[in-house]
Enzyme design. Structure first.
Site, PDB file in Angstrom:
ATOM      1  N   GLU A 142     -10.730  -2.417  -5.487  1.00 13.61           N
ATOM      2  CA  GLU A 142     -11.626  -1.057  -4.613  1.00 13.61           C
ATOM      3  C   GLU A 142     -10.245   0.259  -4.444  1.00 13.61           C
ATOM      4  O   GLU A 142      -9.492  -0.032  -4.388  1.00 13.61           O
ATOM      5  CB  GLU A 142     -11.755  -1.567  -3.638  1.00 13.61           C
ATOM      6  CG  GLU A 142     -11.964  -0.709  -1.987  1.00 13.61           C
ATOM      7  CD  GLU A 142     -12.044  -1.582  -0.221  1.00 13.61           C
ATOM      8  OE1 GLU A 142     -13.270  -0.515   0.078  1.00 13.61           O
ATOM      9  OE2 GLU A 142     -10.462  -1.689  -0.128  1.00 13.61           O
ATOM     10  N   ARG A 154       0.729  -1.339   0.108  1.00 12.93           N
ATOM     11  CA  ARG A 154      -0.063  -0.501   0.027  1.00 12.93           C
ATOM     12  C   ARG A 154       1.340   1.391   0.052  1.00 12.93           C
ATOM     13  O   ARG A 154       0.362   2.064  -0.849  1.00 12.93           O
ATOM     14  CB  ARG A 154      -0.917   0.184   1.381  1.00 12.93           C
ATOM     15  CG  ARG A 154      -1.742  -1.043   1.106  1.00 12.93           C
ATOM     16  CD  ARG A 154      -2.770  -1.064   2.977  1.00 12.93           C
ATOM     17  NE  ARG A 154      -3.742  -2.122   2.572  1.00 12.93           N
ATOM     18  CZ  ARG A 154      -3.758  -2.482   3.884  1.00 12.93           C
ATOM     19  NH1 ARG A 154      -3.857  -1.748   5.147  1.00 12.93           N
ATOM     20  NH2 ARG A 154      -4.231  -3.551   4.183  1.00 12.93           N
TER      21      ARG A 154
END
Length: 477
Positions: free
Chosen positions: A167, A96
């Site tokens: 997402e 991330r």
């Protein structure tokens, strides 16, 4: 100056080549070959088609572990024992943050020790081949869930790897997650993600995109969440995305949650282009959970009942071990089954609750105020309007860690447990709406025999984890 304009084909190719050079597995991405792979997948693995054709809410948990074999085993368990309709692959924190070398070290350690040394699946490190092994092994659609401000390489690899749902978004994966990235930067990064999804879509492979609705997950007023979903939806549509799942996080009052989900679907269809198929996803409670698993199951059951009444297209479930952190696969499956049991019992009943239409009307009015100010700030351009609205505080998110939001808006529950705005700061809203919120909060203050204050806000943040909805003063009934 960045604007809400589609990335040209030559620019898309230039960025694609640049970001794929950031890690060795990027070299394995071949768009034409990826199209062939997607075309080979059976219909029941095509995420958008399965989601959009469902006749009742589909359930999806959160789940991600570092090793491929373990991820396959975990998802097979949740599919079989948890009866999940859709499955996730939750990405690790190093990925991330685009720290692929650290993710590689964690993956190698996990392979050596057998321990879960990462808190998710490092898809970039597994590469196209590893992603396809996962897609091939699981007999259900799988979505990439993460939290990445710059998700370009992750998208390139996972799209080529066979994932058909992704997402996140430039606001929802910035404002609640990071101080390191400016909003203009993340919007530009996510324009690439959405344009890449659009490129697949134009070749017949519809990549479903899902903005992250809960935002900070803490007492987010529905209209703020919905406005940001609409903005991210419009940005994605500009880049060619045609399957959009708009998200919303449970606040706990059934009337307000049902009204918000109704408003989300209605406004999504109104604000987004006709060629976009709009679906909705309801996230079960994202705040603190009670430590007792029986009480935690009560929170999950309330989410299931809300979903049965509102009937969103998808529900993201929680486990009774949320208080502890990452749940066991057994607890994760338990949360799925609890939600399914409540939905299946309640969905065939005609449940009428007073106040939903009135609350929905209020949410829609508030959302339109926010959308109007975005258009005004940007002179019609959604990108510039969003940047300027956040900069001025006309658009804001409570409890946001990002420097791109003022974080000056403060919510509190009214006497019925609905989330109202206690401190408006510079949020753009009509005066008559502000008076409604003030009156509802004043009614609670009278009930509790105290003044409206920040103490209400603090009490409400901890209320559900303490076993109630509203943070009443201790000793009050």
């Amino acid at each position: 100056m960045i604007r809400d304009e589609r990335i040209p084909a030559d620019e898309l190719q230039r960025i694609d080549e640049e970001i794929r050079s950031n890690w060795p597995t990027g070299a394995d991405v071949d768009f034409e070959e990826a199209i062939e792979y997607h075309e080979s997948l059976p219909e029941h693995k095509r995420f958008a088609d399965v989601l959009e054709s469902a006749d009742k809410p589909l359930l999806q948990p959160r789940a991600g572990v570092p090793r491929l074999d373990d991820q396959i085993e975990l998802l097979e368990y949740l599919h079989k024992e948890g009866q999940a309709d859709l499955l996730p692959t939750t990405i690790d924190s190093y990925t991330r943050d685009n720290e692929y070398e650290k993710a590689q070290q964690g993956l190698e350690k996990a392979r050596e020790t057998g321990d879960d040394t990462l808190n998710g699946f490092p898809a970039v490190n597994h590469g196209v081949d590893g992603c396809r092994k996962l897609i091939d092994a699981i007999d259900a659609p799988i979505e990439v869930r993460h939290g990445t401000p710059d998700a370009r390489l992750l998208a390139a690899i996972t799209f080529a790897g066979g994932f058909q749902s992704f997402e996140g978004g430039p606001i929802s994966y910035n404002i609640p997650y990071t101080k390191r990235h400016g909003l203009e930067e993340t919007i530009e990064r996510w324009q690439f993600v959405d344009r890449l999804a659009g490129a697949y879509t134009e070749r017949g492979i519809r990549i479903n995109r899902e903005p992250f609705g809960p935002l900070t997950g803490t007492l987010v007023p529905p209209s703020i969440a919905i406005a940001i979903m609409l903005v991210e939806g419009k940005l994605a549509a500009t880049q060619g995305v045609r399957s959009l799942t708009l998200g919303y996080g449970q606040v706990g009052n059934v009337v307000q949650d049902v009204a918000a989900l109704n408003a989300l679907k209605k406004l999504g269809n109104e604000y987004l282009p006709d060629e976009v198929v709009v679906t909705t996803v309801f996230h079960e409670w994202m705040g603190g959970f009670p430590p007792d698993e029986a009480r935690a199951n009560g929170v999950i059951s309330l989410g299931g009942m809300t979903a049965a009444i509102a009937q969103p297209d998808k529900v993201i479930t929680k486990s009774p071990q949320e208080f502890q952190g990452v749940p066991t696969k057994e607890a994760n499956a338990s949360g799925l089954r609890t939600t399914r049991q409540v939905i299946d019992m309640a969905i065939e009943q005609k449940i009428d609750i007073d106040g939903i239409e009135e609350e929905q009307d209020l949410i829609e009015r508030e959302t339109r105020c926010l959308m109007d100010t975005i258009f005004e700030h940007g002179d019609g351009d959604v990108v510039q309007g969003t940047l300027k609205a956040f900069d001025s505080g006309a658009l804001d998110v409570p409890f946001a860690p990002s420097d791109s939001a003022k974080g000056a808006v403060l919510p509190a529950r009214d006497d019925d447990g609905r989330v109202r705005i206690f401190e408006w700061a510079d949020l753009a809203m009509d005066d008559d709406i502000k008076e409604i919120h003030k009156a509802r909060l004043s009614q609670r203050a009278t009930t509790e025999g105290r003044d409206q204050s920040f103490r209400m806000v603090a009490d409400d943040v901890d209320a559900i984890s303490d076993g109630k909805l509203i943070g009443r003063p201790q000793g009050d009934v």
